[in-house]
Write a protein that holds these residues in place. Structure first.
Motif, PDB file in Angstrom:
ATOM      1  N   ALA A 189      -3.380 -15.527   3.526  1.00  0.00           N
ATOM      2  CA  ALA A 189      -2.137 -15.312   2.784  1.00  0.00           C
ATOM      3  C   ALA A 189      -1.375 -16.614   2.596  1.00  0.00           C
ATOM      4  CB  ALA A 189      -1.261 -14.296   3.515  1.00  0.00           C
ATOM      5  N   ALA A 190      -1.388 -17.470   3.607  1.00  0.00           N
ATOM      6  CA  ALA A 190      -0.664 -18.737   3.510  1.00  0.00           C
ATOM      7  C   ALA A 190      -1.244 -19.629   2.429  1.00  0.00           C
ATOM      8  CB  ALA A 190      -0.719 -19.462   4.857  1.00  0.00           C
ATOM      9  N   ARG A 191      -2.513 -19.438   2.112  1.00  0.00           N
ATOM     10  CA  ARG A 191      -3.167 -20.314   1.134  1.00  0.00           C
ATOM     11  C   ARG A 191      -3.187 -19.735  -0.276  1.00  0.00           C
ATOM     12  NH1 ARG A 191      -8.777 -22.058   2.593  1.00  0.00           N
ATOM     13  NH2 ARG A 191      -9.187 -19.828   2.672  1.00  0.00           N
ATOM     14  N   THR A 192      -2.953 -18.444  -0.420  1.00  0.00           N
ATOM     15  CA  THR A 192      -3.188 -17.820  -1.725  1.00  0.00           C
ATOM     16  C   THR A 192      -1.933 -17.276  -2.378  1.00  0.00           C
ATOM     17  OG1 THR A 192      -3.761 -15.730  -0.614  1.00  0.00           O
ATOM     18  CG2 THR A 192      -5.571 -17.210  -1.198  1.00  0.00           C
ATOM     19  N   GLY A 193      -0.784 -17.326  -1.731  1.00  0.00           N
ATOM     20  CA  GLY A 193       0.427 -16.862  -2.385  1.00  0.00           C
ATOM     21  C   GLY A 193       0.617 -15.364  -2.267  1.00  0.00           C
ATOM     22  N   GLY A 194       1.403 -14.805  -3.187  1.00  0.00           N
ATOM     23  CA  GLY A 194       1.890 -13.446  -3.017  1.00  0.00           C
ATOM     24  C   GLY A 194       1.149 -12.344  -3.716  1.00  0.00           C
ATOM     25  N   GLY A 195       0.070 -12.635  -4.427  1.00  0.00           N
ATOM     26  CA  GLY A 195      -0.681 -11.525  -5.016  1.00  0.00           C
ATOM     27  C   GLY A 195      -0.735 -11.613  -6.522  1.00  0.00           C
ATOM     28  N   PRO A 196      -0.972 -10.501  -7.197  1.00  0.00           N
ATOM     29  CA  PRO A 196      -1.012  -9.145  -6.644  1.00  0.00           C
ATOM     30  C   PRO A 196      -2.340  -8.822  -5.944  1.00  0.00           C
ATOM     31  CG  PRO A 196      -1.473  -9.091  -8.988  1.00  0.00           C
ATOM     32  CD  PRO A 196      -1.147 -10.517  -8.661  1.00  0.00           C
ATOM     33  N   LEU A 197      -2.284  -7.807  -5.090  1.00  0.00           N
ATOM     34  CA  LEU A 197      -3.461  -7.327  -4.380  1.00  0.00           C
ATOM     35  C   LEU A 197      -3.861  -5.992  -4.995  1.00  0.00           C
ATOM     36  CD1 LEU A 197      -5.153  -8.342  -1.924  1.00  0.00           C
ATOM     37  CD2 LEU A 197      -3.894  -6.686  -0.540  1.00  0.00           C
ATOM     38  N   ALA A 198      -5.080  -5.941  -5.542  1.00  0.00           N
ATOM     39  CA  ALA A 198      -5.537  -4.741  -6.242  1.00  0.00           C
ATOM     40  C   ALA A 198      -6.283  -3.778  -5.337  1.00  0.00           C
ATOM     41  CB  ALA A 198      -6.440  -5.118  -7.411  1.00  0.00           C
ATOM     42  N   SER A 199      -6.866  -4.291  -4.241  1.00  0.00           N
ATOM     43  CA  SER A 199      -7.647  -3.404  -3.375  1.00  0.00           C
ATOM     44  C   SER A 199      -7.762  -3.982  -1.978  1.00  0.00           C
ATOM     45  CB  SER A 199      -9.050  -3.177  -3.957  1.00  0.00           C
ATOM     46  OG  SER A 199      -9.826  -4.361  -3.854  1.00  0.00           O
ATOM     47  N   ILE A 200      -7.915  -3.087  -1.034  1.00  0.00           N
ATOM     48  CA  ILE A 200      -8.265  -3.424   0.346  1.00  0.00           C
ATOM     49  C   ILE A 200      -9.480  -2.583   0.684  1.00  0.00           C
ATOM     50  CG2 ILE A 200      -7.525  -3.483   2.756  1.00  0.00           C
ATOM     51  CD1 ILE A 200      -4.627  -3.487   1.767  1.00  0.00           C
ATOM     52  N   PHE A 201     -10.478  -3.205   1.286  1.00  0.00           N
ATOM     53  CA  PHE A 201     -11.710  -2.487   1.622  1.00  0.00           C
ATOM     54  C   PHE A 201     -12.047  -2.744   3.076  1.00  0.00           C
ATOM     55  CE2 PHE A 201     -16.090  -1.321   1.861  1.00  0.00           C
ATOM     56  CZ  PHE A 201     -16.336  -0.431   0.814  1.00  0.00           C
ATOM     57  N   PHE A 202     -12.030  -1.692   3.892  1.00  0.00           N
ATOM     58  CA  PHE A 202     -12.444  -1.773   5.293  1.00  0.00           C
ATOM     59  C   PHE A 202     -13.938  -1.469   5.346  1.00  0.00           C
ATOM     60  CE2 PHE A 202      -7.925  -0.765   5.488  1.00  0.00           C
ATOM     61  CZ  PHE A 202      -7.462  -1.584   6.508  1.00  0.00           C
ATOM     62  N   GLY A 203     -14.751  -2.517   5.619  1.00  0.00           N
ATOM     63  CA  GLY A 203     -16.196  -2.347   5.658  1.00  0.00           C
ATOM     64  C   GLY A 203     -16.760  -2.720   7.005  1.00  0.00           C
ATOM     65  N   GLY A 204     -18.057  -2.521   7.143  1.00  0.00           N
ATOM     66  CA  GLY A 204     -18.629  -2.775   8.452  1.00  0.00           C
ATOM     67  C   GLY A 204     -20.123  -2.965   8.424  1.00  0.00           C
ATOM     68  N   GLY A 205     -20.691  -2.729   9.638  1.00  0.00           N
ATOM     69  CA  GLY A 205     -20.123  -2.018  10.756  1.00  0.00           C
ATOM     70  C   GLY A 205     -19.671  -0.621  10.410  1.00  0.00           C
ATOM     71  N   THR A 206     -18.848  -0.082  11.284  1.00  0.00           N
ATOM     72  CA  THR A 206     -18.331   1.274  11.121  1.00  0.00           C
ATOM     73  C   THR A 206     -16.814   1.242  11.256  1.00  0.00           C
ATOM     74  OG1 THR A 206     -20.366   2.111  12.147  1.00  0.00           O
ATOM     75  CG2 THR A 206     -18.566   3.669  11.862  1.00  0.00           C
ATOM     76  N   PRO A 207     -16.107   0.968  10.149  1.00  0.00           N
ATOM     77  CA  PRO A 207     -14.648   0.858  10.245  1.00  0.00           C
ATOM     78  C   PRO A 207     -13.950   2.169  10.563  1.00  0.00           C
ATOM     79  CG  PRO A 207     -15.381   0.588   7.981  1.00  0.00           C
ATOM     80  CD  PRO A 207     -16.608   0.554   8.832  1.00  0.00           C
ATOM     81  N   SER A 208     -14.640   3.310  10.400  1.00  0.00           N
ATOM     82  CA  SER A 208     -14.013   4.560  10.817  1.00  0.00           C
ATOM     83  C   SER A 208     -13.886   4.642  12.335  1.00  0.00           C
ATOM     84  CB  SER A 208     -14.782   5.771  10.275  1.00  0.00           C
ATOM     85  OG  SER A 208     -16.156   5.696  10.592  1.00  0.00           O
ATOM     86  N   LEU A 209     -14.489   3.675  13.060  1.00  0.00           N
ATOM     87  CA  LEU A 209     -14.278   3.571  14.506  1.00  0.00           C
ATOM     88  C   LEU A 209     -13.018   2.778  14.850  1.00  0.00           C
ATOM     89  CD1 LEU A 209     -17.927   2.790  15.716  1.00  0.00           C
ATOM     90  CD2 LEU A 209     -16.678   4.953  15.976  1.00  0.00           C
ATOM     91  N   MET A 210     -12.396   2.161  13.854  1.00  0.00           N
ATOM     92  CA  MET A 210     -11.160   1.427  14.103  1.00  0.00           C
ATOM     93  C   MET A 210     -10.057   2.400  14.493  1.00  0.00           C
ATOM     94  SD  MET A 210     -11.092  -1.180  10.828  1.00  0.00           S
ATOM     95  CE  MET A 210      -9.640  -2.075  11.364  1.00  0.00           C
ATOM     96  N   PRO A 211      -9.223   2.058  15.446  1.00  0.00           N
ATOM     97  CA  PRO A 211      -8.075   2.908  15.740  1.00  0.00           C
ATOM     98  C   PRO A 211      -7.178   3.009  14.508  1.00  0.00           C
ATOM     99  CG  PRO A 211      -8.390   1.276  17.474  1.00  0.00           C
ATOM    100  CD  PRO A 211      -9.292   0.895  16.347  1.00  0.00           C
ATOM    101  N   PRO A 212      -6.665   4.187  14.194  1.00  0.00           N
ATOM    102  CA  PRO A 212      -5.763   4.313  13.041  1.00  0.00           C
ATOM    103  C   PRO A 212      -4.593   3.347  13.096  1.00  0.00           C
ATOM    104  CG  PRO A 212      -6.424   6.479  13.828  1.00  0.00           C
ATOM    105  CD  PRO A 212      -6.952   5.494  14.826  1.00  0.00           C
ATOM    106  N   ALA A 213      -4.124   3.019  14.299  1.00  0.00           N
ATOM    107  CA  ALA A 213      -3.014   2.064  14.414  1.00  0.00           C
ATOM    108  C   ALA A 213      -3.411   0.686  13.893  1.00  0.00           C
ATOM    109  CB  ALA A 213      -2.561   1.970  15.863  1.00  0.00           C
ATOM    110  N   THR A 214      -4.676   0.309  14.073  1.00  0.00           N
ATOM    111  CA  THR A 214      -5.147  -0.977  13.564  1.00  0.00           C
ATOM    112  C   THR A 214      -5.224  -0.953  12.041  1.00  0.00           C
ATOM    113  OG1 THR A 214      -6.387  -1.429  15.582  1.00  0.00           O
ATOM    114  CG2 THR A 214      -7.054  -2.624  13.606  1.00  0.00           C
TER     115      THR A 214
END
Length: 390
Positions: free
Chosen positions: A62-87
């Motif tokens: 984020a410090a290098r790329t500025g403020g966006g816009p951000l069109a998508s976030i993708f949690f991939g893996g591995g098995t990201p459904s094992l991530m705690p919901p809080a994370t």
């Protein structure tokens, strides 16, 4: 290696183009024998430490790329459904501080359909996930056992049903061309999959990847992979059936109803800017390629030492960017507009026109003005076509 606060210089044509953010969670319950992804099995994971590490790695980007816009976030893996919901929630919340979210931002989580993980779907939805991609892989227990999957077929079907009740958009994966799988077998499975009503399907032929357990098994003669001609037959059947069902291929292995395409992956395939955080994640940001340390422990060590997990960062020469863009874009049914690509990258983008004319005469590509498209027939020979064109 650039310091944490050093910004990459924007190209003028790229300033307003949206970013995609990829978040890699490398842990799995077990390693599937066909998988060559960066996945690892660990007895324990320090969840608090990993949450903090992902947030630190993200802050560097984020410090290098500025403020966006951000069109998508993708949690991939591995098995990201094992991530705690809080994370998951913490990553999404921090991303919202670092970048402006596009109004229709797509936030995807890959998930395995094990019952314990499917039960986390509601928490993931509450955290901000609005699209889920489920690794079903097969619809029969014997096929799932062969593929080394940890869920049963009925678990997978229940997970899809549960997801459809919680998320706006649902996709699932299936692997075909399994040893002994007949045309009738795959037709029955695909008919069943299409009847489930999701807006997106990822349908992959089984490939034997180097370094996987399946490669060892094939070398030892434990099983014989499907004949390539049979695989081609199943591929053509897949395209015909999905098209007839209104969920045609928009990429080699991905099929969607209109408007249900993966926005995140389209940024990759259209050679947009994407940021990658987490072990082994790759990025392409304004003409720079980044690659993070692959082994989780090495990534964590790098974060402690330098404030980010990057192992290698290199500027990409213009001709290499054109080649990458064509290799990605020609996977898409829409093809590539060469003039528009060249204007965006600031360099002439072209292919071998003699090769293109020859391939067009063979029905493998189409040239429509400056747009070049690989035909459905050509997709079966995509690697050879790319080699000829480039």
């Amino acid at each position: 290696m650039p310091p944490a606060a050093e910004a990459i210089t924007h190209q003028s044509s790229d300033v307003d183009r949206p970013y995609a953010l990829y978040v890699h969670w490398p842990f799995c319950v077990s390693k599937c024998p066909y998988c060559d992804f960066n996945s690892h099995v660990r007895e324990t994971v320090d969840q608090e430490a990993w949450r903090g590490a992902l947030l630190t790695d993200m802050a560097h980007e984020a410090a290098r790329t500025g403020g966006g816009p951000l069109a998508s976030i993708f949690f991939g893996g591995g098995t990201p459904s094992l991530m705690p919901p809080a994370t998951i929630a913490a990553v999404i919340e921090a991303a919202g501080r670092h970048w402006d979210f596009a109004p229709d931002i797509e936030i995807t989580m890959e998930a395995n359909p094990n019952s314990a993980e499917a039960a986390r779907f509601a928490d993931a939805a509450a955290a901000g996930v609005n699209r889920v991609s489920i690794g079903l892989q097969a619809l029969h227990d014997d096929a799932l056992k062969f593929l080394g999957r940890a869920h049963a077929a009925d678990e997978g079907l229940r997970a899809v049903e549960m997801a459809q009740g919680l998320f706006d958009r649902v996709s699932f994966d299936l692997i075909y061309a399994l040893p002994g799988q007949s045309e009738a077998d795959w037709e029955a499975d695909l008919t069943r999959a299409l009847a489930m009503g999701t807006g997106h399907l990822s349908l992959y032929q089984l490939t034997i990847e180097p370094g996987t357990r399946f490669e060892t098994m094939v070398r030892k003669g434990d099983f014989i992979p499907a004949d390539p001609d049979h695989g081609a037959t199943l591929y053509e059947l897949t395209r015909d059936m999905t098209s007839a069902a209104g969920i045609p291929a928009y990429e080699v292995s991905n099929h969607a109803r209109a408007g249900q395409e993966s926005r995140h992956n389209l940024i990759y395939w259209r050679y947009g800017d994407y940021l990658g955080i987490g072990p082994g994640a790759h990025g392409r940001v304004m003409g720079h390629a980044t690659r993070r340390h692959k082994k989780p422990e090495n990534w964590m060590t790098a974060l402690s030492a330098q404030g980010h997990g990057i192992e290698e960062e290199t500027p990409l020469p213009a001709d290499e960017r054109v080649t990458e863009a064509l290799m990605m874009g020609l996977r898409l049914a829409e093809g590539v507009d060469l003039r528009a690509l060249g204007e965006r990258l600031g360099v002439k983008a072209d292919v071998d026109r003699k090769a293109a004319a020859r391939l067009q005469a063979q029905g493998l590509v189409q040239m429509d003005g400056e747009r070049i498209i690989v035909t459905p027939e050509g997709m079966l020979l995509l690697d050879a076509i790319l080699a000829a064109l480039l």
